[in-house]
Design a protein around this motif. Structure first.
Motif, short mmCIF file in Angstrom:
data_model
loop_
_atom_site.label_atom_id
_atom_site.label_comp_id
_atom_site.label_asym_id
_atom_site.label_seq_id
_atom_site.Cartn_x
_atom_site.Cartn_y
_atom_site.Cartn_z
N GLY A 150 -2.31 12.28 13.96
CA GLY A 150 -2.02 11.34 12.88
C GLY A 150 -0.75 11.64 12.10
N GLU A 151 -0.69 11.06 10.91
CA GLU A 151 0.51 11.15 10.07
C GLU A 151 0.77 12.58 9.62
OE1 GLU A 151 0.17 8.96 6.35
OE2 GLU A 151 1.68 10.27 5.48
N ILE A 152 1.92 13.10 9.97
CA ILE A 152 2.24 14.44 9.46
C ILE A 152 3.36 14.42 8.43
CG2 ILE A 152 1.35 15.79 11.40
CD1 ILE A 152 4.35 16.18 12.14
N PHE A 157 0.82 -1.23 0.00
CA PHE A 157 0.00 0.00 0.00
C PHE A 157 0.85 1.27 0.00
CE2 PHE A 157 0.00 -1.36 4.53
CZ PHE A 157 0.53 -0.23 5.14
N LYS A 158 2.14 1.12 -0.26
CA LYS A 158 2.99 2.32 -0.33
C LYS A 158 3.35 2.64 -1.78
CE LYS A 158 3.50 3.82 3.92
NZ LYS A 158 3.00 5.15 4.30
N ALA A 159 3.92 3.81 -1.99
CA ALA A 159 4.15 4.30 -3.36
C ALA A 159 5.18 3.44 -4.11
CB ALA A 159 4.59 5.75 -3.33
N VAL A 202 9.05 5.49 6.05
CA VAL A 202 8.83 5.94 7.43
C VAL A 202 7.79 7.05 7.46
CG1 VAL A 202 10.80 7.56 7.44
CG2 VAL A 202 9.93 6.67 9.60
N ASP A 203 6.83 6.90 8.37
CA ASP A 203 5.85 7.96 8.61
C ASP A 203 6.09 8.49 10.02
OD1 ASP A 203 4.69 7.36 6.20
OD2 ASP A 203 2.76 6.72 7.01
N LEU A 204 5.81 9.76 10.20
CA LEU A 204 5.88 10.33 11.54
C LEU A 204 4.45 10.61 12.01
CD1 LEU A 204 7.73 11.37 13.85
CD2 LEU A 204 7.59 13.64 12.79
MG MG Z 1 1.60 8.98 3.55
#
Ligand code: MG
Ligand code: 4AD
Length: 445
Positions: free
Chosen positions: A367-369, A340-342, A358-360
């Motif tokens: 949520g995801e910023i 589900f990632k790019a 990596v998501d922050l």
């Molecule tokens: Mg994203």
């Protein structure tokens, strides 16, 4: 006419005669006295019209001033600790008042209004002090982000808004007719950033990005601003090291510069003060395990169902909130499933089902910023991924070139400006973080 000043600087003019140019924020009629809260964009101050000190015609006008009428006043500044305003503590005794325009009945009054009504009147709502506070903080967030990058050797290189290909995925594209050919509004500047990275080493772009996402949430806009750094020879660990410094700098700058605005917003700043490196880092695998453990330990069946997580699916907002709640700082989640990632994300060596992404996640349910990754730099693999996207190789020929002429490991991320503003200002909804929000059901005004 006396010196024209900004209300923000009023303390420097104690005892002096000044001229203020602005708008009537509010007025209280006390017969021989009119208390005018005057707003000039930089702040609000109390101006007092006293019958004995003004020409009769001028005093008459003062008594008729409607909310948002535009006026120019001259008078002397005096210290008065009780005087309200931003910054407050001073008032101006009016000696001369000039009406510029007597405003029609203003639709936004100090009473409560519904949010759709306020959004319909956004062009006027931006004048209210809460919106004033948010948009001033937004401007500082932008400059803090840019200053940190400029000071750390990153070069701003702009990327196009009209693009021939999808930058992220093909499901959320805004298409447009480009003289009979297909074109799209940029979902990201990243692919161009990658070209610029090879020219300048450390680059960033900052601009509006567009996603035709049919999601009506508190966190999604159709048009949002994203800042994206891209760095040659960086790996995922380098990226997290840099991101935590960058994000902390932004938070600490706002705390330092905007005490007044944060007070207007009634933001509890204690949770922001602790946002300093290092941020915790957990893998996607670990996050899924923690969520399922939490689900097991939860009595409430509804909550249980919300927390339950199958490996290989993306987080929903309850998952993001639950993970963030496990820590007292923003948390990095890395090595997401590739599915589900790019398309451009580098697979983990020996475990291609996950990628070097990596998501922050921000605390307090924001949520995801940020979202970022190492990029695929192998020419064969990137060709294969582009082919799978199904948009035609021609549009990506230039991007594939990058893997032929001095391809290097590299990484980057994007930070959503509006989500960052929502978090720092403590706002329940993203619509107030941008001057004119574009949402599923709104493109007016
Ligand atoms: Mg994203
Ligand atoms: O995770 P995203 O989709 O990442 C990218 O676009 C990468 N190309 C960035 C990069 O690596 N250079 O988006 C990045 C961030 C998200 O974490 C989120 O903060 C924000 O952009 N974002 C949105 N903000 C508001 N409304 C939307 N519809 C958003 N979609 C993403």
């Amino acid at each position: 006419m006396a010196t024209v000043i900004s209300i923000r600087d009023i303390a420097q003019y104690d005892g002096q005669e000044v001229t203020l140019r602005g708008w009537v924020y509010n007025r209280t009629d006390k017969g021989k006295l009119q208390f005018i809260q005057l707003r000039d964009g930089s702040g609000i101050t109390q101006c007092v019209a006293f019958k004995k000190e003004l020409e009769p015609e001028q005093f008459e006008i003062a008594g008729k001033l409607t909310q948002e009428s535009s006026i120019i006043v001259t008078g002397s500044v005096r210290k008065d600790d009780r005087a309200p305003g931003i910054p407050g503590g001073y008032e101006v005794g009016i000696k001369n008042l000039q009406l510029v325009q007597m405003a029609d009945e203003y639709p936004i009054t100090p009473k409560d209004h519904g949010v759709e009504f306020l959004m319909d009147n956004r062009h006027l709502w931006v004048r209210s002090s809460r919106q004033w506070a948010i948009l001033r903080i937004r401007a500082t967030i932008i400059s803090a982000m840019r200053n940190w990058l400029d000071d750390n050797g990153y070069l701003l290189v702009d990327t196009p808004i009209i693009t021939p290909s999808a930058g992220e995925d093909t499901t959320s594209l805004f298409g447009l007719d480009y003289f009979g050919e297909n074109a799209f509004l940029a979902q990201t500047g990243q692919l161009y950033n990658e070209a610029n990275m090879a020219a300048f080493g450390k680059v960033y772009c900052f601009g509006p990005t567009f996603r035709a996402e049919k999601s009506k949430t508190r966190r999604h806009l159709m048009e949002f601003w994203m800042l994206e750094p891209e760095i040659a020879y960086f790996n995922l660990e380098d990226l997290m090291d840099m991101e935590q410094q960058f994000v902390s700098h932004v938070i600490q700058t706002v705390l330092e510069k905007h005490k007044e605005e944060l007070k207007i917003l009634e933001r509890d700043t204690s949770k922001l003060e602790s946002v300093l490196p290092p941020f915790p880092r957990i893998s996607y695998d670990d996050a899924v395990e923690r969520l399922n453990k939490l689900a097991d330990a939860t009595e409430d069946p509804e909550q249980k169902a919300l927390l339950r997580m199958d490996w290989g699916t993306d987080f929903g907002s309850p998952h993001e909130t639950a993970i963030a709640d496990m820590f007292d700082k923003p948390v990095f989640v890395y090595h997401f499933p590739s599915i589900f990632k790019a398309f451009y994300m580098q697979p983990v060596e020996g475990r291609p089902e996950v990628c070097r992404s990596v998501d922050l996640l921000a605390p307090e349910g924001y949520g995801e910023i940020t979202g970022g990754s190492e990029r695929i730099y192998d020419s064969t693999l990137i060709e294969e991924r582009v082919r799978k996207l199904g948009l035609g190789r021609e549009a990506y020929a230039w991007y594939l070139d990058l893997r032929r002429f001095g391809s290097v490991p590299h990484a980057g991320f994007g930070i959503g400006l509006e989500r960052t503003v929502a978090w720092i200002c403590g706002l329940p909804h993203i619509r107030e973080t941008i001057p004119y929000a574009r949402m599923l059901n709104r493109k007016y005004p």
